[in-house]
Design a protein around this motif. Structure first.
Motif, PDB file in Angstrom:
ATOM      1  N   ALA A  64       0.828  -1.206   0.000  1.00 20.81           N
ATOM      2  CA  ALA A  64       0.000   0.000   0.000  1.00 20.81           C
ATOM      3  C   ALA A  64       0.863   1.258   0.000  1.00 20.81           C
ATOM      4  O   ALA A  64       0.632   2.192  -0.785  1.00 20.81           O
ATOM      5  N   TYR A  65       1.871   1.286   0.879  1.00 24.77           N
ATOM      6  CA  TYR A  65       2.764   2.448   0.924  1.00 24.77           C
ATOM      7  C   TYR A  65       3.495   2.621  -0.412  1.00 24.77           C
ATOM      8  O   TYR A  65       3.683   3.739  -0.893  1.00 24.77           O
ATOM      9  N   ARG A  66       3.911   1.500  -1.002  1.00 26.58           N
ATOM     10  CA  ARG A  66       4.651   1.577  -2.261  1.00 26.58           C
ATOM     11  C   ARG A  66       3.776   2.135  -3.376  1.00 26.58           C
ATOM     12  O   ARG A  66       4.223   2.977  -4.178  1.00 26.58           O
ATOM     13  N   LEU A  67       2.529   1.703  -3.434  1.00 24.96           N
ATOM     14  CA  LEU A  67       1.617   2.202  -4.468  1.00 24.96           C
ATOM     15  C   LEU A  67       1.326   3.689  -4.268  1.00 24.96           C
ATOM     16  O   LEU A  67       1.232   4.447  -5.231  1.00 24.96           O
ATOM     17  N   ILE A  68       1.204   4.084  -3.002  1.00 17.15           N
ATOM     18  CA  ILE A  68       0.989   5.509  -2.715  1.00 17.15           C
ATOM     19  C   ILE A  68       2.217   6.319  -3.133  1.00 17.15           C
ATOM     20  O   ILE A  68       2.097   7.400  -3.722  1.00 17.15           O
ATOM     21  N   PHE A  69       3.404   5.782  -2.850  1.00 15.79           N
ATOM     22  CA  PHE A  69       4.651   6.456  -3.237  1.00 15.79           C
ATOM     23  C   PHE A  69       4.743   6.612  -4.755  1.00 15.79           C
ATOM     24  O   PHE A  69       5.221   7.622  -5.257  1.00 15.79           O
ATOM     25  N   ASP A  70       4.264   5.606  -5.490  1.00 16.05           N
ATOM     26  CA  ASP A  70       4.341   5.623  -6.954  1.00 16.05           C
ATOM     27  C   ASP A  70       3.087   6.218  -7.598  1.00 16.05           C
ATOM     28  O   ASP A  70       2.808   5.976  -8.777  1.00 16.05           O
ATOM     29  N   LYS A  71       2.336   6.996  -6.849  1.00 13.70           N
ATOM     30  CA  LYS A  71       1.057   7.524  -7.318  1.00 13.70           C
ATOM     31  C   LYS A  71       1.173   8.252  -8.654  1.00 13.70           C
ATOM     32  O   LYS A  71       0.377   8.027  -9.570  1.00 13.70           O
ATOM     33  N   GLU A  72       2.168   9.120  -8.793  1.00 16.72           N
ATOM     34  CA  GLU A  72       2.299   9.891 -10.025  1.00 16.72           C
ATOM     35  C   GLU A  72       2.659   8.994 -11.209  1.00 16.72           C
ATOM     36  O   GLU A  72       2.185   9.203 -12.327  1.00 16.72           O
ATOM     37  N   ILE A 103      13.008  -6.202   5.943  1.00 17.53           N
ATOM     38  CA  ILE A 103      13.192  -4.807   5.541  1.00 17.53           C
ATOM     39  C   ILE A 103      11.837  -4.157   5.272  1.00 17.53           C
ATOM     40  O   ILE A 103      11.608  -2.995   5.627  1.00 17.53           O
ATOM     41  N   GLN A 104      10.932  -4.913   4.648  1.00 14.72           N
ATOM     42  CA  GLN A 104       9.576  -4.393   4.441  1.00 14.72           C
ATOM     43  C   GLN A 104       8.949  -3.996   5.771  1.00 14.72           C
ATOM     44  O   GLN A 104       8.348  -2.918   5.892  1.00 14.72           O
ATOM     45  N   LYS A 105       9.098  -4.867   6.765  1.00 17.82           N
ATOM     46  CA  LYS A 105       8.525  -4.599   8.088  1.00 17.82           C
ATOM     47  C   LYS A 105       9.129  -3.347   8.690  1.00 17.82           C
ATOM     48  O   LYS A 105       8.407  -2.515   9.276  1.00 17.82           O
ATOM     49  N   ARG A 106      10.432  -3.174   8.556  1.00 21.61           N
ATOM     50  CA  ARG A 106      11.100  -1.993   9.105  1.00 21.61           C
ATOM     51  C   ARG A 106      10.606  -0.720   8.409  1.00 21.61           C
ATOM     52  O   ARG A 106      10.370   0.305   9.054  1.00 21.61           O
ATOM     53  N   GLU A 109       7.061   0.077   9.663  1.00 21.76           N
ATOM     54  CA  GLU A 109       7.084   0.616  11.026  1.00 21.76           C
ATOM     55  C   GLU A 109       7.481   2.088  11.028  1.00 21.76           C
ATOM     56  O   GLU A 109       6.883   2.908  11.744  1.00 21.76           O
ATOM     57  N   ARG A 110       8.466   2.420  10.223  1.00 22.98           N
ATOM     58  CA  ARG A 110       8.918   3.820  10.158  1.00 22.98           C
ATOM     59  C   ARG A 110       7.854   4.712   9.530  1.00 22.98           C
ATOM     60  O   ARG A 110       7.585   5.816  10.016  1.00 22.98           O
ATOM     61  N   LEU A 111       7.244   4.226   8.454  1.00 25.97           N
ATOM     62  CA  LEU A 111       6.225   5.028   7.778  1.00 25.97           C
ATOM     63  C   LEU A 111       4.961   5.154   8.621  1.00 25.97           C
ATOM     64  O   LEU A 111       4.301   6.195   8.608  1.00 25.97           O
ATOM     65  N   ASP A 112       4.634   4.099   9.383  1.00 31.52           N
ATOM     66  CA  ASP A 112       3.492   4.184  10.299  1.00 31.52           C
ATOM     67  C   ASP A 112       3.724   5.280  11.340  1.00 31.52           C
ATOM     68  O   ASP A 112       2.815   6.052  11.659  1.00 31.52           O
ATOM     69  N   ALA A 113       4.944   5.339  11.859  1.00 35.71           N
ATOM     70  CA  ALA A 113       5.275   6.344  12.871  1.00 35.71           C
ATOM     71  C   ALA A 113       5.165   7.750  12.287  1.00 35.71           C
ATOM     72  O   ALA A 113       4.627   8.664  12.918  1.00 35.71           O
ATOM     73  N   ILE A 114       5.655   7.908  11.057  1.00 37.28           N
ATOM     74  CA  ILE A 114       5.579   9.211  10.397  1.00 37.28           C
ATOM     75  C   ILE A 114       4.127   9.592  10.122  1.00 37.28           C
ATOM     76  O   ILE A 114       3.713  10.737  10.325  1.00 37.28           O
ATOM     77  N   THR A 115       3.342   8.610   9.669  1.00 35.81           N
ATOM     78  CA  THR A 115       1.934   8.862   9.376  1.00 35.81           C
ATOM     79  C   THR A 115       1.178   9.297  10.624  1.00 35.81           C
ATOM     80  O   THR A 115       0.380  10.239  10.589  1.00 35.81           O
ATOM     81  N   LYS A 116       1.431   8.608  11.747  1.00 38.93           N
ATOM     82  CA  LYS A 116       0.763   8.970  13.002  1.00 38.93           C
ATOM     83  C   LYS A 116       1.161  10.374  13.452  1.00 38.93           C
ATOM     84  O   LYS A 116       0.336  11.151  13.937  1.00 38.93           O
ATOM     85  N   ALA A 117       2.452  10.700  13.273  1.00 35.56           N
ATOM     86  CA  ALA A 117       2.923  12.041  13.644  1.00 35.56           C
ATOM     87  C   ALA A 117       2.249  13.095  12.785  1.00 35.56           C
ATOM     88  O   ALA A 117       1.843  14.158  13.288  1.00 35.56           O
ATOM     89  N   GLN A 118       2.100  12.796  11.483  1.00 33.08           N
ATOM     90  CA  GLN A 118       1.444  13.744  10.582  1.00 33.08           C
ATOM     91  C   GLN A 118      -0.024  13.918  10.954  1.00 33.08           C
ATOM     92  O   GLN A 118      -0.567  15.027  10.904  1.00 33.08           O
TER      93      GLN A 118
END
Length: 208
Positions: A64-72, A103-106, A109-118
């Motif tokens: 899901a994160y990868r598809l969002i990253f490649d949105k454009e 690595i996917q899990k890591r 986890e990092r992107l989840d933390a950033i998303t929650k902060a945002q």
């Protein structure tokens, strides 16, 4: 959680709708192309989505994160027509990097933390806007006070930037453009500079 709309077992059998298993990733392929979400319950979608049920080698959250990253990039697959549509064949051939699961899990986890902060930042901004509105309304209605309504030009010396395109120099007077506005501040780390002579000409009509 459930959904706002449901389809009956009979409707599912008699239509071309397919049951999408939990922990699948659904990607909008028309209208808001590139919007991705993960379903945690079995469901069906209309023709506006392409859905992916991940194999063991890829986490749905990472996908899901990868598809969002490649949105454009995904948007570009729909061409330049007014009505964009990404076909199943087209999106099936879209390539993404697939690192090892640890690595996917890591990454997740990092992107989840950033998303929650945002989300917290967005919530704080929303609360600040509500508080600002509340304070203004309270002050406006205190002791029958009446505020004057004035044009900005009546209470401010309104100025605008230069329309010229002066030559840039390694050093000199900073010329701020919109690219230098970041996080509600002026970022001078990559600002372009102009000569003192050009600066003197500009400030004759647009001194800030």
């Amino acid at each position: 959680r459930g959904t706002a709309q449901y389809i009956s077992d009979k409707g599912l059998k008699e239509s071309n709708a397919q049951l999408i298993p939990p922990n699948s990733v659904s990607l909008s392929c028309t209208a808001s192309v590139g919007t991705a979400t993960i379903n945690r319950i079995p469901l069906t979608t209309n023709q506006q989505f392409n859905s992916f049920h991940p194999k063991p080698e890829i986490l749905p959250e990472y996908l899901a994160y990868r598809l969002i990253f490649d949105k454009e990039k995904i948007k570009a697959l729909g061409g330049s027509t007014t009505f964009q549509f990404i076909s199943k064949t087209t999106i099936s051939n879209f390539e993404i990097p697939v690192p090892p699961l640890n690595i996917q899990k890591r990454i997740v986890e990092r992107l989840d933390a950033i998303t929650k902060a945002q989300e917290l930042v967005d919530l704080q901004i929303s609360k600040t806007e509500e508080l600002f509105k509340s304070v203004l309304e309270k002050e406006l209605n205190t002791d029958g006070a009446k505020w004057d309504i004035k044009k900005l030009s009546e209470v401010c010396d309104v100025r605008y930037g230069t329309h010229d395109s002066p030559k840039y120099h390694p050093t000199g007077i900073p010329l701020v453009t919109s690219k230098n506005l970041k996080d509600d501040e002026i970022d001078f780390s990559n600002v372009n500079c102009i000569s003192l002579g050009d600066h003197r000409q500009i400030i004759k009509r647009s001194l800030v």
